[in-house]
Design a protein around this motif. Structure first.
Motif, mmCIF file in Angstrom:
data_model
loop_
_atom_site.group_PDB
_atom_site.id
_atom_site.type_symbol
_atom_site.label_atom_id
_atom_site.label_comp_id
_atom_site.label_asym_id
_atom_site.label_seq_id
_atom_site.Cartn_x
_atom_site.Cartn_y
_atom_site.Cartn_z
ATOM 1 N N GLU A 5 0.817 -1.349 -0.104
ATOM 2 C CA GLU A 5 0.108 -0.022 0.176
ATOM 3 C C GLU A 5 0.805 1.182 -0.112
ATOM 4 O OE1 GLU A 5 -2.716 -0.256 3.268
ATOM 5 O OE2 GLU A 5 -3.480 -2.318 2.904
ATOM 6 N N ARG A 6 1.961 1.356 0.521
ATOM 7 C CA ARG A 6 2.856 2.362 0.804
ATOM 8 C C ARG A 6 3.549 2.947 -0.552
ATOM 9 N NH1 ARG A 6 5.953 3.874 6.236
ATOM 10 N NH2 ARG A 6 6.722 5.967 5.592
ATOM 11 N N ILE A 7 3.699 3.981 -0.672
ATOM 12 C CA ILE A 7 4.999 4.401 -1.733
ATOM 13 C C ILE A 7 5.931 5.102 -1.099
ATOM 14 C CG2 ILE A 7 5.149 6.093 -3.660
ATOM 15 C CD1 ILE A 7 3.394 3.581 -4.270
ATOM 16 N N TYR A 8 7.433 4.757 -1.210
ATOM 17 C CA TYR A 8 8.321 5.108 -0.504
ATOM 18 C C TYR A 8 9.026 6.193 -1.601
ATOM 19 C CZ TYR A 8 7.718 1.203 2.605
ATOM 20 O OH TYR A 8 7.380 0.331 3.446
ATOM 21 N N GLU A 9 9.065 7.487 -0.993
ATOM 22 C CA GLU A 9 9.704 8.344 -1.942
ATOM 23 C C GLU A 9 11.051 8.697 -1.429
ATOM 24 O OE1 GLU A 9 9.212 13.140 -3.313
ATOM 25 O OE2 GLU A 9 7.334 12.090 -2.333
ATOM 26 N N ILE A 10 12.114 8.303 -2.008
ATOM 27 C CA ILE A 10 13.230 8.140 -1.665
ATOM 28 C C ILE A 10 14.359 8.915 -2.791
ATOM 29 C CG2 ILE A 10 13.222 6.140 -0.104
ATOM 30 C CD1 ILE A 10 14.643 4.633 -2.650
ATOM 31 N N GLU A 11 15.483 9.375 -2.328
ATOM 32 C CA GLU A 11 16.827 9.805 -3.066
ATOM 33 C C GLU A 11 17.398 8.432 -3.537
ATOM 34 O OE1 GLU A 11 19.386 12.306 -1.119
ATOM 35 O OE2 GLU A 11 17.569 13.537 -0.167
ATOM 36 N N GLU A 12 18.106 8.793 -5.011
ATOM 37 C CA GLU A 12 18.646 7.717 -5.734
ATOM 38 C C GLU A 12 19.653 6.978 -4.805
ATOM 39 O OE1 GLU A 12 20.505 7.465 -9.941
ATOM 40 O OE2 GLU A 12 18.994 9.173 -9.689
ATOM 41 N N LYS A 13 20.378 7.890 -3.969
ATOM 42 C CA LYS A 13 21.420 7.107 -3.304
ATOM 43 C C LYS A 13 20.982 6.225 -2.300
ATOM 44 C CE LYS A 13 21.177 10.733 0.273
ATOM 45 N NZ LYS A 13 21.876 10.516 1.807
ATOM 46 N N ASP A 14 19.478 6.126 -1.827
ATOM 47 C CA ASP A 14 19.109 5.195 -0.907
ATOM 48 C C ASP A 14 18.525 3.852 -1.700
ATOM 49 O OD1 ASP A 14 19.553 6.413 1.476
ATOM 50 O OD2 ASP A 14 17.784 8.062 0.978
ATOM 51 N N PHE A 15 18.442 3.981 -2.838
ATOM 52 C CA PHE A 15 18.046 2.634 -3.811
ATOM 53 C C PHE A 15 19.130 1.977 -3.865
ATOM 54 C CE2 PHE A 15 17.224 0.564 -7.980
ATOM 55 C CZ PHE A 15 15.970 0.077 -7.507
ATOM 56 N N LEU A 16 18.898 0.618 -3.303
ATOM 57 C CA LEU A 16 20.119 -0.309 -3.351
ATOM 58 C C LEU A 16 20.457 -1.342 -4.303
ATOM 59 C CD1 LEU A 16 20.439 -0.712 0.650
ATOM 60 C CD2 LEU A 16 21.712 0.705 -0.784
ATOM 61 N N GLY A 17 18.783 -1.631 -5.062
ATOM 62 C CA GLY A 17 18.965 -2.377 -6.277
ATOM 63 C C GLY A 17 17.440 -3.220 -6.461
ATOM 64 N N ALA A 44 12.636 -4.596 -4.542
ATOM 65 C CA ALA A 44 13.562 -3.559 -4.553
ATOM 66 C C ALA A 44 13.906 -3.273 -3.159
ATOM 67 C CB ALA A 44 12.700 -2.140 -4.791
ATOM 68 N N VAL A 45 15.237 -3.230 -2.784
ATOM 69 C CA VAL A 45 15.866 -2.997 -1.582
ATOM 70 C C VAL A 45 16.250 -1.621 -1.445
ATOM 71 C CG1 VAL A 45 17.736 -3.622 0.072
ATOM 72 C CG2 VAL A 45 16.889 -5.366 -1.341
ATOM 73 N N ILE A 46 15.608 -0.797 -0.369
ATOM 74 C CA ILE A 46 15.917 0.483 -0.245
ATOM 75 C C ILE A 46 16.370 0.983 1.235
ATOM 76 C CG2 ILE A 46 14.159 1.155 -1.832
ATOM 77 C CD1 ILE A 46 12.115 1.883 0.365
ATOM 78 N N VAL A 60 8.529 2.193 -5.531
ATOM 79 C CA VAL A 60 9.571 3.354 -5.322
ATOM 80 C C VAL A 60 9.371 4.650 -6.127
ATOM 81 C CG1 VAL A 60 12.003 3.435 -5.333
ATOM 82 C CG2 VAL A 60 11.153 1.289 -4.590
ATOM 83 N N GLU A 61 9.373 5.626 -5.478
ATOM 84 C CA GLU A 61 9.430 6.951 -6.478
ATOM 85 C C GLU A 61 10.735 7.409 -5.864
ATOM 86 O OE1 GLU A 61 5.781 9.092 -5.955
ATOM 87 O OE2 GLU A 61 4.478 7.642 -6.982
ATOM 88 N N PHE A 62 11.269 8.009 -6.882
ATOM 89 C CA PHE A 62 12.582 9.072 -6.524
ATOM 90 C C PHE A 62 12.115 10.373 -6.444
ATOM 91 C CE2 PHE A 62 14.401 5.423 -8.798
ATOM 92 C CZ PHE A 62 15.038 4.788 -7.854
ATOM 93 N N LYS A 63 12.631 11.108 -5.592
ATOM 94 C CA LYS A 63 12.546 12.708 -5.276
ATOM 95 C C LYS A 63 13.236 13.328 -6.500
ATOM 96 C CE LYS A 63 12.625 12.368 -0.329
ATOM 97 N NZ LYS A 63 13.504 12.951 1.027
ATOM 98 N N GLU A 64 12.343 14.323 -6.686
ATOM 99 C CA GLU A 64 13.079 15.133 -7.957
ATOM 100 C C GLU A 64 14.126 16.075 -7.508
ATOM 101 O OE1 GLU A 64 12.016 15.184 -11.160
ATOM 102 O OE2 GLU A 64 10.742 13.434 -10.761
ATOM 103 N N ASP A 65 14.902 16.232 -8.178
ATOM 104 C CA ASP A 65 15.900 16.985 -8.058
ATOM 105 C C ASP A 65 15.660 18.453 -8.185
ATOM 106 O OD1 ASP A 65 18.593 16.004 -7.119
ATOM 107 O OD2 ASP A 65 19.468 15.975 -8.917
#
Length: 69
Positions: A5-17, A44-46, A60-65
């Motif tokens: 259910e949850r969407i995780y908004e993370i920076e690219e550096k926190d995405f491990l693969g 996905a591991v974050i 997984v959603e990445f935060k915009e720069d």
């Protein structure tokens, strides 16, 4: 268990693969049931709030720069 259910908004550096999570299971105990085998799905591991999490890749959603042009 992975929450879907949850969407995780993370920076690219926190995405491990993205990895494959797999496990085996026994044959069904019922007549005509499924045979023994293996199940697998991608995860996905974050890094989120200081901990590692396994989530579905679609969560997984990445935060915009926010760079000024």
């Amino acid at each position: 268990m992975i929450s879907t259910e949850r969407i995780y908004e993370i920076e690219e550096k926190d995405f491990l693969g993205i990895f494959q999570k797999a496990w085996t299971h026994r044959a069904s105990a019922t007549i005509g049931g499924f045979p023994a085998g293996q199940k697998a799905h991608p995860v996905a591991v974050i890094r989120y709030e200081g901990r590692l999490h396994e989530v579905y890749p679609a969560q997984v959603e990445f935060k915009e720069d926010e760079q000024n042009d």
